[in-house]
Design a protein around this motif. Structure first.
Motif, PDB file in Angstrom:
ATOM      1  N   SER A 187       0.815  -1.219   0.000  1.00  0.00           N
ATOM      2  CA  SER A 187       0.000   0.000   0.000  1.00  0.00           C
ATOM      3  C   SER A 187       0.845   1.264   0.000  1.00  0.00           C
ATOM      4  O   SER A 187       0.305   2.366  -0.054  1.00  0.00           O
ATOM      5  CB  SER A 187      -0.964  -0.005   1.183  1.00  0.00           C
ATOM      6  OG  SER A 187      -0.257  -0.106   2.394  1.00  0.00           O
TER       7      SER A 187
ATOM      8  N   SER B 150      -7.704  -0.904   3.787  1.00  0.00           N
ATOM      9  CA  SER B 150      -8.426  -1.786   2.880  1.00  0.00           C
ATOM     10  C   SER B 150      -7.732  -3.145   2.794  1.00  0.00           C
ATOM     11  O   SER B 150      -8.381  -4.189   2.749  1.00  0.00           O
ATOM     12  CB  SER B 150      -8.492  -1.129   1.504  1.00  0.00           C
ATOM     13  OG  SER B 150      -9.452  -1.716   0.719  1.00  0.00           O
TER      14      SER B 150
ATOM     15  N   ALA C 156      -8.571  -5.236   5.794  1.00  0.00           N
ATOM     16  CA  ALA C 156      -9.917  -5.806   5.684  1.00  0.00           C
ATOM     17  C   ALA C 156      -9.931  -7.032   4.772  1.00  0.00           C
ATOM     18  O   ALA C 156     -10.780  -7.904   4.930  1.00  0.00           O
ATOM     19  CB  ALA C 156     -10.888  -4.753   5.171  1.00  0.00           C
TER      20      ALA C 156
ATOM     21  N   LEU D 151      -5.433   2.660   1.558  1.00  0.00           N
ATOM     22  CA  LEU D 151      -5.126   1.369   0.926  1.00  0.00           C
ATOM     23  C   LEU D 151      -4.681   0.342   1.963  1.00  0.00           C
ATOM     24  O   LEU D 151      -5.025  -0.837   1.872  1.00  0.00           O
ATOM     25  CB  LEU D 151      -4.029   1.538  -0.129  1.00  0.00           C
ATOM     26  CG  LEU D 151      -4.445   2.169  -1.454  1.00  0.00           C
ATOM     27  CD1 LEU D 151      -3.210   2.452  -2.310  1.00  0.00           C
ATOM     28  CD2 LEU D 151      -5.409   1.250  -2.186  1.00  0.00           C
TER      29      LEU D 151
END
Length: 114
Positions: A14, A53, A56, A50
């Protein structure tokens, strides 16, 4: 149980830098183990998004307990230099043990009608 430090793959992919990570003692529950993890990351606003995310999308359940976003260098207003302090908890199921078929641990949605 051995304590394992999460790898840096999500941070690297990221575009953020993992500045610090600390693991607290694990908390054993009846069916799962909680691993509190505190992290400090540095990166741009979108890169931090990012990273979240990416957390997750990991196969292990990770919840965010709290966070703070600050400018990592207050003298320079640089949106690419934000600091994210993240308080998370990772969950892991307990190792499999043989459970008696009459055990009270069976979830209600698995009970059979009689």
């Amino acid at each position: 149980m051995s304590r394992q430090v999460p790898n840096n793959t999500v941070a690297l992919s990221s575009g953020v830098r993992l500045q610090d990570i600390s693991l607290a003692e694990t908390i054993e529950q009846t069916l799962y183990i909680q691993q509190p993890i505190d992290m400090v990351l540095v990166g741009g606003y979108h890169n931090l998004g990012l990273f979240l995310s990416g957390l997750a999308a990991l196969p292990r359940l990770i919840t965010i307990q709290g966070f703070a976003v600050t400018n990592s260098n207050p003298l320079i207003m640089d949106p690419q230099s934000l600091s994210l302090v993240l308080h998370t908890t990772a969950y892991q199921s307990m190792p499999s043990t043989s459970v008696d078929s009459n055990s009270d641990l069976e979830p209600p949605f698995l009970e059979r009608e009689q």
